[in-house]
Write a protein that holds these residues in place. Structure first.
Motif, mmCIF file in Angstrom:
data_model
loop_
_atom_site.group_PDB
_atom_site.id
_atom_site.type_symbol
_atom_site.label_atom_id
_atom_site.label_comp_id
_atom_site.label_asym_id
_atom_site.label_seq_id
_atom_site.Cartn_x
_atom_site.Cartn_y
_atom_site.Cartn_z
ATOM 1 N N GLN A 159 22.927 9.859 -27.310
ATOM 2 C CA GLN A 159 23.087 8.504 -27.840
ATOM 3 C C GLN A 159 24.331 8.390 -28.720
ATOM 4 O O GLN A 159 25.052 7.380 -28.665
ATOM 5 N N GLN A 193 24.280 -2.306 -27.356
ATOM 6 C CA GLN A 193 23.503 -2.165 -26.128
ATOM 7 C C GLN A 193 23.862 -0.893 -25.360
ATOM 8 O O GLN A 193 23.155 -0.523 -24.418
ATOM 9 N N LYS A 197 20.667 3.718 -25.749
ATOM 10 C CA LYS A 197 19.357 3.459 -25.138
ATOM 11 C C LYS A 197 18.260 3.871 -26.115
ATOM 12 O O LYS A 197 17.694 4.959 -26.045
#
Length: 247
Positions: free
Chosen positions: A123, A154, A157
């Protein structure tokens, strides 16, 4: 320390090989990068690329903080070794492997909540590739609070609540960079704040007793002495315990 950094490197931000650690940074609004390798006579050799015209002494001080070079390891290790947690011995020379600042440490902590080290790294790399300022040679700067504030995030996740926490942290840091004040942010708890103080400020007496890895290591070590006996060096105890698990 190299193993710890290696497991958490971000593409273009920091890099590790067998005997070298390097990373990008921005200091006094001027981007740069550095690498350190072992030199002679217990010294480190620094290669520094930075075009700032003043502030070099302050920059070197920041690099020493990040590498924890000013720690006097002898009394620290003597105190740790006397505690029952470390009756099987300690890893000599294990210092605090820092990151550039408390903002970066806070972001790493938020995206590391309830996921593995590898999951957090995935991430974080998405965030870096989307919002990190590109530099030459495939390097990047860690995303700034301003970049995070102006993004819908966005690309990462994660649950929407995690994005909202990250945005709130970015907004808050622009006014209140001190982690001590971050408890006002929804989704930020003591663990996140202590992690930011530990790796972003290199404070020496941070005990992450609520960390799952620390709890596993405690159960494995079986020590029953009072943890307060490790003060004022509980940050080093935390890293010793993490290292014992190979994390």
């Amino acid at each position: 320390m190299l193993d710890f950094w290696r497991n958490r490197t971000l593409d273009g931000i920091d890099w590790v090989d067998e005997q070298r650690y390097g990373r990008s940074f921005c200091f006094m609004q001027q981007p740069g990068w550095f690498e350190v390798t072992p030199g002679k006579d217990n010294q480190l050799q620094l290669v520094l690329h930075w075009r700032g015209e003043q502030g070099l002494f302050s920059l070197i001080k920041q690099l020493r903080r990040l590498l924890d070079l000013d720690a006097n390891m002898q009394p620290i290790e003597q105190q740790l070794s006397s505690h029952s947690l470390f009756k099987q011995g300690i890893i000599s020379g294990l210092r605090i492997p820092g990151v550039w600042n408390s903002w970066e440490a806070g972001v790493r902590a938020v995206l590391g909540q309830q996921v593995s080290v590898a999951g957090a790294r995935t991430q974080l790399n998405r965030l870096v590739q989307a919002l990190g300022q590109p530099l030459p040679d495939n390097k990047r700067l860690f995303p700034t609070p301003q970049a995070v504030v102006h993004s819908d995030l966005q690309m990462i996740k994660v649950p929407q609540a995690r994005r909202e926490t990250l945005t709130a942290l970015a907004q808050f840091v622009l006014q209140y960079p001190d982690p001590e004040q971050w408890l006002a942010i929804k989704g930020i708890g003591p663990w996140t704040i202590n992690y930011a103080r530990l790796r972003g400020l290199s404070q020496t007496d941070i005990w992450l007793g609520g960390d799952l890895g620390v709890q596993k290591a405690l159960a494995k070590a079986g020590g029953n002495d009072d943890i307060s006996l490790l003060a004022p060096w509980r940050s080093y105890a935390t890293f010793q315990l993490w290292h014992s698990l190979g994390t």
